[in-house]
Design a protein around this motif. Sequence first.
Motif, short mmCIF file in Angstrom:
data_model
loop_
_atom_site.label_atom_id
_atom_site.label_comp_id
_atom_site.label_asym_id
_atom_site.label_seq_id
_atom_site.Cartn_x
_atom_site.Cartn_y
_atom_site.Cartn_z
N ASP A 175 55.86 -17.51 -16.55
CA ASP A 175 54.47 -17.22 -16.18
C ASP A 175 54.17 -17.58 -14.73
O ASP A 175 53.20 -17.07 -14.15
N ASN A 176 54.98 -18.46 -14.16
CA ASN A 176 54.74 -18.89 -12.78
C ASN A 176 55.57 -18.11 -11.77
O ASN A 176 55.64 -18.47 -10.60
N CYS A 177 56.22 -17.05 -12.24
CA CYS A 177 57.05 -16.22 -11.36
C CYS A 177 56.65 -14.76 -11.57
O CYS A 177 56.56 -14.28 -12.70
N ASP A 178 56.43 -14.06 -10.49
CA ASP A 178 56.00 -12.66 -10.60
C ASP A 178 57.10 -11.68 -10.18
O ASP A 178 56.84 -10.54 -9.84
N LYS A 179 58.36 -12.14 -10.26
CA LYS A 179 59.47 -11.30 -9.84
C LYS A 179 59.64 -10.10 -10.77
O LYS A 179 59.60 -10.22 -12.00
N THR A 180 59.84 -8.93 -10.20
CA THR A 180 60.14 -7.72 -10.97
C THR A 180 61.36 -7.04 -10.36
O THR A 180 61.61 -7.17 -9.15
N ILE A 181 62.13 -6.33 -11.20
CA ILE A 181 63.33 -5.63 -10.74
C ILE A 181 63.37 -4.27 -11.40
O ILE A 181 63.15 -4.15 -12.61
N ASN A 182 63.67 -3.25 -10.62
CA ASN A 182 63.79 -1.91 -11.17
C ASN A 182 64.99 -1.80 -12.09
O ASN A 182 66.01 -2.45 -11.87
N LYS A 183 64.86 -0.99 -13.12
CA LYS A 183 65.93 -0.80 -14.09
C LYS A 183 67.25 -0.41 -13.41
O LYS A 183 68.33 -0.84 -13.84
N SER A 184 67.19 0.38 -12.35
CA SER A 184 68.40 0.86 -11.67
C SER A 184 69.16 -0.27 -10.98
O SER A 184 70.34 -0.11 -10.65
N GLU A 185 68.52 -1.44 -10.81
CA GLU A 185 69.17 -2.55 -10.10
C GLU A 185 69.46 -3.73 -11.01
O GLU A 185 70.05 -4.72 -10.57
N ILE A 186 69.09 -3.64 -12.28
CA ILE A 186 69.15 -4.81 -13.16
C ILE A 186 70.58 -5.27 -13.44
O ILE A 186 70.83 -6.45 -13.73
N ASP A 187 71.56 -4.35 -13.31
CA ASP A 187 72.95 -4.74 -13.60
C ASP A 187 73.48 -5.78 -12.63
O ASP A 187 74.50 -6.42 -12.89
#
Length: 548
Positions: free
Chosen positions: A63-75
Amino acid sequence: MVINSSIAYLLGLIVGKGRLQEDTISIEFPCKNEYVYGTARCPSCSYPMTKPSGIDIYGCKNDNCDKTINKSEIDNFRSIYHQSTLIPESVKTSVIEKIQEEIKLKYNVIASKNSTLLILDLPKELHEKIIDCFDGQRTFNSFRIPEIIHRSETIYKEDFFNGLLDTIGQPNSGNWHQGDSKYEMIQRVYFQIINKNYYLPVDIDNFIRDSFNLPIQTIDWGHPNIRDGNLKEFRAGNPSSYGREHQLKFYPEYYERFRFRLKSKDSLFRELIDFNKEAYCHTSSTDWLTAVRNNSEIKESKIKSYHPMITHHYVPKILQRQINAQWQINLLLGCKYLKKIQDNCDNPIAFENFGMTGKITDLQSKLKEYEKKSLELFKAMGNPKYGDKKVSKTKNNNNNKITEKDTYEPLRLWLMKYFKEQFNVKIKAFDTSQFTISQYFSSEETKLKEYMDLENLRIRPDIFGFKENTNDILIIESKITSLSIEDLGQITGYCLVANPSDAFLITNKDISPNLASILGHHKDILKYGDKKIKIGILENNNVSLKEL
């Protein structure tokens, strides 16, 4: 038969995915997905990252982190295991080595993208004794745990359990559920058991409790009331959708003493154990049996709608009745721990139907009341009929779905390229999918007819070719489904008529386990005369031929 470590492990493999033939034993190691993945971890805080359904963005669960990653980069942020390579490698090494510790045998391994088939040729006396262990049953559709395993020492029971893991065990980072942990999620491993074998999940549950005193988180049953309780699939024209595999789920950290011999599965298994330990998961009180012991009663609010498929012939007779809780199936199919609870109840029938352990004075009226409620729920849905609200199967991404017709031109071009590169032979090839060969060449290629008799070739292979300046012809039959014995029969018929110099059966999928098993035991089935049908996989407009 005297039990030993190798026999115990082999029996586990057989119960999971084995088939018993007169002279050999075949064991399938399925590989539904080419790759399996570990838990995606946030690069900023190491918390897990998950992707909500329908969204291509992974978000951190902190909850204290707002990091997001696109599906194409998750690997880049999770482990990746190539099962299609690692499973056959492990079967040829670790699995075979374990069986050969105390058994002399011959073996053959047939590997494909979605399945690895191990075929064992055992000493005759041992083969017959193993068959005797299964009381006349011949496939994993109906195998149960052999009595010799129940009577054996704990060390052999562990070997048997490891065999089950290697065939039907599924570590899966996506099978987590919400729970009391640092990350608010808990990882699970599960056994995936074919729907036809309703009794094996309870057999395994009893075995694990008897032998190791370990918890099972849940058994997810493929029963109409459980899998399609709102009749959504039934109304959409998929009445047998309930018949997907049963799943027996457990927390991996309790099972650390066991091992997968399949490298991809064992690596992921250890990763899930480490995850739960790191997350400080509190799972000791979430055994399904503990939950039933604490609160077994089925309230009226938990009654499920009547489902027309409960009397389907795929459902065992004992389960062709209203089921309102998963544990009722466990009881009816022989859970000895629930049976002890039932035996100590004031009214066993009341416990079976309502989960009530105390006295009941109005049993018959309560049975009628629950039945009435079930039918009322069905009526409130509009008395659903099979297929009355069919859902369109057309999806946006289906516009790019390959059809069999789409494979013809790539295969025609591949055939010419293959013979040029491999044999320096020029050939001509044609798409004859819409006509018999005699019809196709009735008004074309008159030069060809001068030296080749095509009049009697009233067959319709998808691709027809010939080597220039020879009488050698070639045929290809294309499929976009897993190759079956029927597909092989079709092209064999063409070969008997045309006697081609080369014949190819090609798919963009794989070989079905049934056909793979037959090929493993009867390689001559590919022969026609002194030649042999070649099987191949089409991928990215190129064909890889299987060595069979």
